[in-house]
Enzyme design. Structure first.
Site, PDB file in Angstrom:
ATOM      1  N   HIS A 168     101.070  98.429 -17.150  1.00  0.00           N
ATOM      2  CA  HIS A 168     101.295  99.476 -18.172  1.00  0.00           C
ATOM      3  C   HIS A 168     100.145  99.523 -19.184  1.00  0.00           C
ATOM      4  O   HIS A 168     100.375  99.773 -20.367  1.00  0.00           O
ATOM      5  CB  HIS A 168     102.620  99.249 -18.904  1.00  0.00           C
ATOM      6  CG  HIS A 168     103.825  99.335 -18.017  1.00  0.00           C
ATOM      7  ND1 HIS A 168     104.544 100.486 -17.841  1.00  0.00           N
ATOM      8  CD2 HIS A 168     104.431  98.401 -17.236  1.00  0.00           C
ATOM      9  CE1 HIS A 168     105.554 100.262 -17.006  1.00  0.00           C
ATOM     10  NE2 HIS A 168     105.502  99.009 -16.616  1.00  0.00           N
ATOM     11  N   TYR A 226     107.718  89.098 -21.813  1.00  0.00           N
ATOM     12  CA  TYR A 226     107.088  90.013 -22.770  1.00  0.00           C
ATOM     13  C   TYR A 226     106.607  89.272 -24.016  1.00  0.00           C
ATOM     14  O   TYR A 226     105.513  89.494 -24.522  1.00  0.00           O
ATOM     15  CB  TYR A 226     108.046  91.156 -23.129  1.00  0.00           C
ATOM     16  CG  TYR A 226     108.268  92.113 -21.973  1.00  0.00           C
ATOM     17  CD1 TYR A 226     108.902  91.690 -20.814  1.00  0.00           C
ATOM     18  CD2 TYR A 226     107.845  93.427 -22.025  1.00  0.00           C
ATOM     19  CE1 TYR A 226     109.108  92.547 -19.745  1.00  0.00           C
ATOM     20  CE2 TYR A 226     108.046  94.300 -20.961  1.00  0.00           C
ATOM     21  CZ  TYR A 226     108.680  93.851 -19.825  1.00  0.00           C
ATOM     22  OH  TYR A 226     108.869  94.695 -18.773  1.00  0.00           O
ATOM     23  N   ASN A 283     111.705 102.600 -17.522  1.00  0.00           N
ATOM     24  CA  ASN A 283     110.796 103.347 -16.657  1.00  0.00           C
ATOM     25  C   ASN A 283     111.359 104.740 -16.412  1.00  0.00           C
ATOM     26  O   ASN A 283     112.501 105.028 -16.801  1.00  0.00           O
ATOM     27  CB  ASN A 283     110.646 102.633 -15.308  1.00  0.00           C
ATOM     28  CG  ASN A 283     109.658 101.471 -15.361  1.00  0.00           C
ATOM     29  OD1 ASN A 283     108.839 101.371 -16.274  1.00  0.00           O
ATOM     30  ND2 ASN A 283     109.723 100.598 -14.378  1.00  0.00           N
TER      31      ASN A 283
END
Ligand code: HDE
Length: 683
Positions: free
Chosen positions: A76, A363, A149
């Site tokens: 991304h 993350y 998404n």
């Protein structure tokens, strides 16, 4: 030897043509706030002499510049973002204690970032790829990140496989290409060995992977979460985003050409829409599943390769997000924003989905390496907009100056300091029991039924494009064995699809058959999974390319422009030269774009207006011929006034969806353009 010699090019402070010092401007300073008298020249030993190490101003400037880039996101990396707000339609207190869903009068600020997955930060906007749809809600109970998404399922079931998946899709390890594309051996090699990925593959090969605009795509939280109310009652939930403009996609040939004509197609579209006040809007939907219904589904709700058809559990629309402000600074906001699925607020909790469980670690970890400090939450774009306090201290780039002696808890030295509260985040009590093992549940075994469900639910156009996409991607795979394995999986999903692709590859009868872990079943089709026909036709937010040849009729052009405006769309006026074009009365008209820079792939529908001489001129112009031919090939509504020679040359006259434009046919053209593509032309 002294190097100081007066030369002819003596310039005390750089160029002499433009005024540099702004008498009323703020002083230009170093980072230590020292005002600068000269920002043009480094400090030298003599006019033509070497630069001096003493020049701390030059060193500060260059050092800062040298460190301007930070590691791009491993996935991304390419994204575009905007600020906005979220408002719930009504209170959802009965299912969740999340404050941002409780009160319709409360606006929660948001920051949304859309992205491609595989390409680097400088790659193009329209490769065939999944799009990220990440939203940070700055709620009064802390930040909630919904990191989703534009496709409701994922390639893999367990976080353990994520690095392998990403390595396989990104540029190949030895050659460093292809950039941003899945049509290569390593991706399909991996996929052909991972039957669980085939449901997502069907989506990635569909038109969903080529969105017309970031404003025209759906979003999905993908993983199953939990909602919990104040009484502690919890349900499973799937998050959905629905674009108010409806969904739309471009064709593959359009996507390929857009990547050349405007690599920033989506980024520009989002930015310009917001600048012009045409604000992107998305409704938030919740698919709430009680534990009994979850247990009765024919698949495991913890398996991220599965979706819950809306026909089984409806999606309830609960609020709307409006994006109303572009970032002030791309780096500070779009690049430095740090999304983490672990950022939840009271009223929301995780499920045991093993993909989500891995994401909860990943993350936070990636932000540490990307942003370089555990204080990344202090950056303006990441800071909660409600008060926050704890005893975490110090670390690189600490922005705060905590006061007092007590930096621990419990303490007696700071009785007014932060303490645990009853309204705090509490986990839903889920009982857990089992043998410690590396294991995949038997309930995750059916890899093909939903791939088949998706293929059989979509429109014939979408099915056709999926077959074409598979043919294209596999044609770029050099190793025949890989193609054969993929054909085997396609046969399990749908024999007709597999036969079409095999024949287009020239490989009929060569499939290598897999042995499914669980035999697929036929599930009832879900029309809600279609991309086309789901939303009412409209032209809002679209762009119509109007090519004006010399001698065009200004009255018809004005009528057309007014009709386009009324639809909430924009007309881009195009002429051979950017300086403008003359109408039939010889009056000069300004235009927005030169034909060379405005191929028809950049527009949703096109019109060409020209006088007889203008028509003859356009018919000799290769860009004008390509403009019309491509508009025809890409199934766009076409309006023509006085452009018969160009139409002849471009072979579009007898095609469906071509309107002979005059004062009374403007509505006909608009009605046609509203429909999107002229599908009958495709056949
Ligand atoms: Fe991500 N993903 N992901 N992902 N993901 C990242 O975090 C990861 C997955 C998604 O605009 C990374 O900040 C793992 C599913 C979006 O900044 C990283 C797994 C979904 C974005 C990461 C997944 C997503 C990311 C890279 C499998 C849809 C961009 C940079 C267990 C629900 C957010 C970063 C933005 C970004 C890891 C799977 C969506 C490496 C380990 C499923 C939209 O942490």
């Amino acid at each position: 030897m002294p190097v100081s010699k007066k030369t002819k090019t003596d310039r005390p402070s750089g160029g002499e043509t433009h005024q540099r010092a702004a008498p009323d401007g703020v002083p230009l300073t170093t980072n230590q706030a020292v005002p600068l008298a000269d920002n043009q020249n480094s400090l030298k030993a003599g006019e033509r002499g070497p630069s001096l190490l003493e020049d701390f101003i030059l060193r500060e400037k260059i050092t800062h510049f040298d460190h301007e880039r930070i590691p791009e996101r491993i996935v991304h990396a390419r994204g575009s973002a905007a600020h906005g707000y979220f408002e719930p339609y009504r209170s959802m207190k009965h299912v969740t204690s999340a404050a941002f869903l409780a009160d319709p009068s409360v606006r929660t600020p948001v920051f949304a970032r859309f992205s491609t997955v595989a390409g680097g930060a400088g790659s193009v906007d329209l490769p065939r790829d999944v799009r990220g749809f990440a939203v940070k809600f700055y709620t009064q109970q802390g930040n909630f990140d919904l990191v989703g998404n534009n496709i409701p399922v994922f390639f893999i079931q367990d976080a353990m496989k994520f690095p392998d998946l990403v390595h396989a899709v990104k540029m190949e390890a030895d050659r460093g290409y292809p950039q941003a594309g899945s049509a290569h051996d390593t991706f399909w090699d991996f996929i052909s060995l991972m039957p669980e990925s085939f449901h997502m593959i069907m989506w990635a090969m569909s038109d969903r992977a080529l969105p017309r605009s970031l404003r025209m795509m759906e979003g999905f939280g993908v993983n199953t979460f939990r909602l919990v109310n104040a009484a502690g009652v919890s349900n499973f939930v799937k998050f959905h985003w629905r674009p108010v403009l409806g969904t739309a996609a471009v064709l593959w040939d359009e996507a390929v050409k857009i990547c050349g004509a405007d690599p920033d197609f989506h980024r520009r579209d989002l930015f310009e829409a917001i600048e012009s006040g045409s604000l992107p809007e998305y409704e938030l939907g919740l698919q709430i599943v009680d534990p009994e219904t979850a247990a009765s589904l024919p698949f495991d709700i913890l398996d991220a390769t599965k979706l819950i058809p809306e026909e089984v559990v409806p999606v309830e629309m609960v609020g709307k997000m409006v994006l109303d402000r572009n970032p002030d600074n791309f780096f500070a906001e779009t690049e430095q924003v740090a999304f983490c699925p672990s950022h939840i607020v009271p009223g929301i909790d995780f499920s045991e989905d093993p993909l989500l469980q891995g994401r909860l670690f990943s993350y936070q970890d990636t932000q540490l390496s990307r942003l370089g400090s555990p204080n990344f939450h202090q950056l303006p774009i990441n800071r909660p907009k409600c008060p926050f306090a704890n005893f975490q201290r110090d670390g690189q780039m600490q922005m705060g100056v905590p006061k007092g002696r007590a930096n621990y808890e419990p303490n007696t030295l700071d009785p007014a300091g932060p303490r645990e509260s009853r309204q705090g985040l509490k986990p839903v009590p889920v009982s857990v029991e089992g043998t410690k093992a590396r294991i995949r549940p038997a309930s995750f075994r059916d890899h093909y039924s939903q791939a088949r469900l998706f293929y059989r639910s979509v429109t014939p156009q979408e099915q056709k494009h999926m077959a074409e996409a598979l043919t294209f991607e596999l044609s770029k795979v050099a190793i025949a064995e890989i193609r054969k394995r993929v054909l085997g999986h396609l046969e399990v999903i749908d024999r007709g699809l597999a036969e079409t692709v095999a024949s287009e590859l020239g490989m009929a009868g060569e499939a290598i058959h897999p042995t499914p872990a669980a035999p697929p079943v036929d599930l009832p089709p879900s029309p809600a999974l279609r991309l086309y026909g789901k939303y009412p036709p409209n032209l809002k937010g679209r762009k119509i390319g109007v090519l004006l040849g010399p001698g065009f009729d200004p009255a018809i052009q004005a009528k057309l422009a007014a009709a386009i405006r009324k639809e909430g769309a924009a007309a881009a006026l195009i002429a051979v030269r950017v300086g403008g074009v003359e109408d039939a009365a010889g009056k000069a008209h300004p235009v927005h774009m030169a034909l060379q820079t405005a191929p028809s792939v950049l527009f949703d529908a096109v019109a060409v207006l020209a006088g007889p001489a203008g028509d003859a001129l356009l018919a000799k112009n290769a860009d004008a011929v390509a403009f019309l031919m491509d508009a025809c090939r890409h199934l766009k509504a076409i309006a023509l006034h006085g452009a018969s020679s160009l139409a002849e040359k471009s072979r579009v006259r007898a095609e469906a969806g071509v309107v002979a434009l005059n004062a009374s046919t403007v509505p006909e053209f608009i009605a046609l353009a509203r429909q999107g593509k002229v599908w009958e032309r495709e056949n």
